[in-house]
Design an enzyme around this catalytic site. Structure first.
Site, PDB file in Angstrom:
ATOM      1  N   ASP A 219       7.964  -6.777   3.581  1.00 35.17           N
ATOM      2  CA  ASP A 219       8.247  -5.691   2.647  1.00 35.17           C
ATOM      3  C   ASP A 219       9.457  -4.913   3.137  1.00 35.17           C
ATOM      4  O   ASP A 219       9.909  -5.071   4.265  1.00 35.17           O
ATOM      5  CB  ASP A 219       7.031  -4.788   2.408  1.00 35.17           C
TER       6      ASP A 219
ATOM      7  N   THR B  23      -2.275  -1.440   9.220  1.00 42.20           N
ATOM      8  CA  THR B  23      -0.957  -0.863   9.464  1.00 42.20           C
ATOM      9  C   THR B  23      -0.869  -0.505  10.942  1.00 42.20           C
ATOM     10  O   THR B  23      -1.588   0.368  11.429  1.00 42.20           O
ATOM     11  CB  THR B  23      -0.732   0.378   8.589  1.00 42.20           C
TER      12      THR B  23
ATOM     13  N   ASP C  16       2.129   0.086  12.815  1.00 43.75           N
ATOM     14  CA  ASP C  16       3.381   0.689  13.289  1.00 43.75           C
ATOM     15  C   ASP C  16       3.333   2.217  13.301  1.00 43.75           C
ATOM     16  O   ASP C  16       4.372   2.880  13.264  1.00 43.75           O
ATOM     17  CB  ASP C  16       4.553   0.224  12.420  1.00 43.75           C
TER      18      ASP C  16
ATOM     19  N   ARG D 219       7.839   1.404  -3.365  1.00 45.38           N
ATOM     20  CA  ARG D 219       8.425   2.469  -4.185  1.00 45.38           C
ATOM     21  C   ARG D 219       8.648   2.048  -5.633  1.00 45.38           C
ATOM     22  O   ARG D 219       8.397   2.858  -6.541  1.00 45.38           O
ATOM     23  CB  ARG D 219       9.744   2.951  -3.562  1.00 45.38           C
TER      24      ARG D 219
ATOM     25  N   TYR E  37      -5.737   2.088   8.514  1.00 41.29           N
ATOM     26  CA  TYR E  37      -5.297   2.611   9.796  1.00 41.29           C
ATOM     27  C   TYR E  37      -6.518   2.582  10.718  1.00 41.29           C
ATOM     28  O   TYR E  37      -7.485   3.331  10.487  1.00 41.29           O
ATOM     29  CB  TYR E  37      -4.807   4.055   9.668  1.00 41.29           C
TER      30      TYR E  37
ATOM     31  N   PRO F 291       0.830  -1.215   0.000  1.00 40.00           N
ATOM     32  CA  PRO F 291       0.000   0.000   0.000  1.00 40.00           C
ATOM     33  C   PRO F 291       0.858   1.257   0.000  1.00 40.00           C
ATOM     34  O   PRO F 291       1.708   1.441   0.876  1.00 40.00           O
ATOM     35  CB  PRO F 291      -0.796  -0.136   1.307  1.00 40.00           C
TER      36      PRO F 291
ATOM     37  N   HIS G 138       7.748  -0.067   7.562  1.00 44.57           N
ATOM     38  CA  HIS G 138       7.088   1.033   6.841  1.00 44.57           C
ATOM     39  C   HIS G 138       8.027   1.650   5.808  1.00 44.57           C
ATOM     40  O   HIS G 138       7.993   2.853   5.534  1.00 44.57           O
ATOM     41  CB  HIS G 138       6.610   2.101   7.835  1.00 44.57           C
TER      42      HIS G 138
ATOM     43  N   ARG H  92      14.328  -5.221  -4.416  1.00 45.07           N
ATOM     44  CA  ARG H  92      14.614  -4.566  -5.699  1.00 45.07           C
ATOM     45  C   ARG H  92      15.020  -5.546  -6.796  1.00 45.07           C
ATOM     46  O   ARG H  92      15.180  -5.152  -7.946  1.00 45.07           O
ATOM     47  CB  ARG H  92      15.729  -3.528  -5.533  1.00 45.07           C
TER      48      ARG H  92
ATOM     49  N   SER I  86       7.546  -5.575   8.524  1.00 44.11           N
ATOM     50  CA  SER I  86       7.670  -4.292   7.828  1.00 44.11           C
ATOM     51  C   SER I  86       8.131  -3.217   8.802  1.00 44.11           C
ATOM     52  O   SER I  86       7.727  -3.205   9.970  1.00 44.11           O
ATOM     53  CB  SER I  86       6.309  -3.890   7.228  1.00 44.11           C
TER      54      SER I  86
ATOM     55  N   GLY J 286      12.837  -2.918   0.866  1.00 41.21           N
ATOM     56  CA  GLY J 286      14.133  -3.105   0.227  1.00 41.21           C
ATOM     57  C   GLY J 286      14.190  -4.101  -0.901  1.00 41.21           C
ATOM     58  O   GLY J 286      15.274  -4.359  -1.444  1.00 41.21           O
TER      59      GLY J 286
END
Length: 379
Positions: free
Chosen positions: A303, A180, A182, A327, A154, A97, A272, A307, A270, A305
């Protein structure tokens, strides 16, 4: 926040087709996206909390891990399909998300939803999306009748407001709720503070928040992040819906154990994306501890990092059911709209299939923890 930039609906100049110079890796999309984005909006998407230590460590931690392949196993071409909460997804990569897609591309979450549907990937729709969940679902199902959306939430202290959001997600056909957990307060982002970016531009709102409480217009400031929220609120959420509940933001193994004990359907390891508490550990370093804590009682996703397809394989080998990417999806959307997101997902899919082949695995389930070693030790 700067409000001088209008968001045009003409994509011919701001988002040319990536076909003319198609990136060959996920990372290559970010510099292209940066060229197209308002610098303030680029900083919003790219940035993290405080010194961005966690933001950087998420990727760096994957580089410190190495894959130890098996040979001569005769497994043939791998099958990437993966069961996620009863749904057979095309691959163990889901769309994390991420908010405010209209800042990245005029077609916003409509394009992202179509791309997820066309590739058979699960999309976790953000509560703070700039397209309403009903419209996202409709766009996705125009592309694939079995498109699968989860809704990120949330939890609000006003449980009536929370329930209105839940009903909206249910009515749109979302198949799970992703809480979510955190964010008892908003992370401090130096980039956003420097740019005075704290509100959306005129004409851009959080569409899922419109008119849920009186005539509120969908302003991001309607969201109530509170340190008063607790596991009791998750239990109250469980009582108000039959949808599977996924808790996102787990880093401590004891929290994973509590979630499993309460009957949560899955957790996501995660931090975040480095956007909340800086200096928390990279998610892949915490993954084995969380998995040991839940002891196979519930699926664990990750989730932060991811790539490369090799990153996906490392997480799966350690025991994750799937990974989520955030991202990279935004960068693909910025560069090429729906096609850009499809290409990002396609790169990860192709790289994962290639990695599994080289590791001698017929599918994700054949990856094992002993196939991941520290890069500097071989063990």
């Amino acid at each position: 926040m700067s409000t001088s930039t209008n968001i045009s609906t003409d994509t011919s100049s701001t988002n040319p087709s990536p076909a003319t110079a198609r990136p060959l890796s996920v990372r290559e999309y970010e510099p292209l996206a940066r060229e197209r984005l308002d610098p303030v909006h680029y900083d919003y998407f790219a940035g993290g909390a405080h010194d961005e230590i966690t933001l950087r460590s998420n990727e760096a931690a994957f580089a410190r891990l190495a894959l130890l392949p098996r040979i001569l196993r005769g497994r043939g071409l791998p099958d990437l399909t993966t069961d996620l909460l009863g749904h057979r997804a095309s691959m163990p990569v889901v769309l994390a998300p991420t908010a405010f897609h209209r800042l990245a591309h005029p077609d916003a979450e409509r394009a992202t939803a179509r791309a997820a549907a066309s590739t058979g990937a699960v999309m976790i729709a953000a509560m703070l999306s700039t397209v309403a969940i009903e419209e996202m679902a409709a766009e996705a199902r125009k592309t694939a009748v079995d498109a699968h959306l989860w809704f990120q939430l949330y939890i609000q202290r006003d449980m009536g407001f929370t329930e209105a959001l839940v009903r909206r997600a249910e009515d749109a056909g979302c198949a799970a709720l992703v809480v979510t957990a955190d964010s008892p307060a908003l992370g401090r982002h130096v980039r956003n503070d420097r740019n005075d970016f704290h509100d959306l531009p005129p004409g851009v709102v959080c569409e899922n928040l419109r008119s849920l409480r009186a005539d509120e217009p969908g302003h991001v400031r309607q969201v109530d992040l509170s340190p008063e929220l607790s596991w009791e609120h998750v239990e109250r959420l469980r009582a108000m819906t039959g949808l599977p509940i996924v808790v996102k933001g787990v880093l401590h193994p004891e929290d994973a154990r509590v979630a499993a004990d309460l009957g949560v359907d899955a957790v996501i390891v995660s931090n975040h994306g480095g956007r909340q508490l800086d200096t928390t550990p990279a998610t892949v370093t915490q993954l084995p501890r969380v998995l040991d804590a839940v002891d196979d009682r519930i699926p664990v996703l990750l989730d932060g990092g991811v790539r490369r397809g090799t990153d996906v394989a490392k997480a799966l080998a350690l025991g994750a059911r799937a990974v989520a990417v955030g991202r990279p999806v935004v960068w693909g959307l910025t560069v090429g709209g729906q096609q850009g997101v499809e290409q990002v997902l396609g790169i990860l899919r192709d790289e994962l299939a290639h990695t599994l082949t080289l590791c001698g695995c017929a599918g994700p389930a054949e990856l094992d923890r002993d196939m991941v070693v520290r890069a500097d030790s071989g063990r």
